[in-house]
Design a protein around this motif. Structure first.
Motif, short mmCIF file in Angstrom:
data_model
loop_
_atom_site.label_atom_id
_atom_site.label_comp_id
_atom_site.label_asym_id
_atom_site.label_seq_id
_atom_site.Cartn_x
_atom_site.Cartn_y
_atom_site.Cartn_z
N UNK A 175 0.84 -1.18 0.00
CA UNK A 175 0.00 0.00 0.00
C UNK A 175 0.88 1.24 0.00
N UNK A 176 0.50 2.22 -0.78
CA UNK A 176 1.17 3.51 -0.77
C UNK A 176 0.14 4.54 -0.33
N UNK A 217 4.24 5.15 3.79
CA UNK A 217 3.41 6.31 4.12
C UNK A 217 4.25 7.57 3.88
N UNK A 218 3.87 8.31 2.84
CA UNK A 218 4.47 9.60 2.55
C UNK A 218 3.67 10.63 3.33
N UNK A 252 -2.58 0.57 -11.51
CA UNK A 252 -1.15 0.39 -11.30
C UNK A 252 -0.75 -0.03 -9.89
N UNK A 253 -1.46 0.48 -8.89
CA UNK A 253 -1.05 0.24 -7.51
C UNK A 253 -2.18 0.58 -6.55
N UNK A 254 -1.98 0.24 -5.30
CA UNK A 254 -2.90 0.63 -4.23
C UNK A 254 -2.36 1.93 -3.62
N UNK A 255 -2.98 3.04 -3.97
CA UNK A 255 -2.55 4.36 -3.51
C UNK A 255 -3.78 5.09 -3.01
N UNK A 289 5.38 0.40 9.28
CA UNK A 289 5.30 1.30 8.13
C UNK A 289 6.65 1.92 7.81
N UNK A 290 6.91 2.09 6.52
CA UNK A 290 8.01 2.93 6.10
C UNK A 290 7.44 4.35 6.02
#
Length: 157
Positions: free
Chosen positions: A2-3, A101-102, A30-33, A68-69
């Motif tokens: 996850x992003x 996690x940004x 494309x992704x899980x965002x 989490x990162x």
């Protein structure tokens, strides 16, 4: 994997919301965002900028899982080209963590505790942007990174 883009406060400007929604639509294949919004901590006569950072920091730290990162979007972070960022993103995704996690902080930045918890910091630019615009710019860069990684023609050199 996850992003997540974690923000303080909601996005209110309709043209920015429209732009974000366009990239969210494109990213679905494309992704899980996703974008998660924590509530604003309103500054008033009794809340100093430092106290506001501390309260926002508590909200951020309470959101994060131990595994989490966490990546701060911070003016003092490392700047990357889009190609370099896509490479860094791929390395992050290969780290074995379930979530990246940004984090976009509040108007006064991050508390010391959030800086200590962060795995890394990146900067989108030396220029200053509104927090709402950063949400759009960053979401577009996530989309761009995935198209670069997949060899799609969205990004031109």
């Amino acid at each position: 994997m996850e992003i997540i883009l974690l923000t303080i406060g909601k996005t209110t400007q309709p043209h920015i919301i429209d732009g974000i929604n366009e990239y969210l639509r494109r990213l679905k294949r494309l992704t899980s965002y996703r974008i998660e919004c924590l509530p604003d901590v309103k500054k008033n006569k009794t809340i100093t900028a430092e106290l506001q950072k501390e309260k926002e920091g508590e909200l951020i730290l309470n959101y994060l899982n131990h595994s989490d990162m966490s990546v701060l979007l911070d003016e003092h972070g490392t700047e990357y080209s889009s190609i370099e960022f896509s490479s860094q993103l791929q390395k992050m995704m290969s780290s074995g963590r379930k979530r990246i996690v940004f984090i976009i902080g509040g108007p006064y930045g991050f508390s010391k505790q959030v800086y200590q918890r962060a795995d890394t910091k990146i900067s989108l630019s030396k220029m200053t942007f509104t927090h709402e615009m950063v949400r759009l710019f960053f979401t577009e860069q996530i989309y761009r990174a995935f198209t670069i990684l997949r060899g799609e023609p969205y990004h031109h050199e």
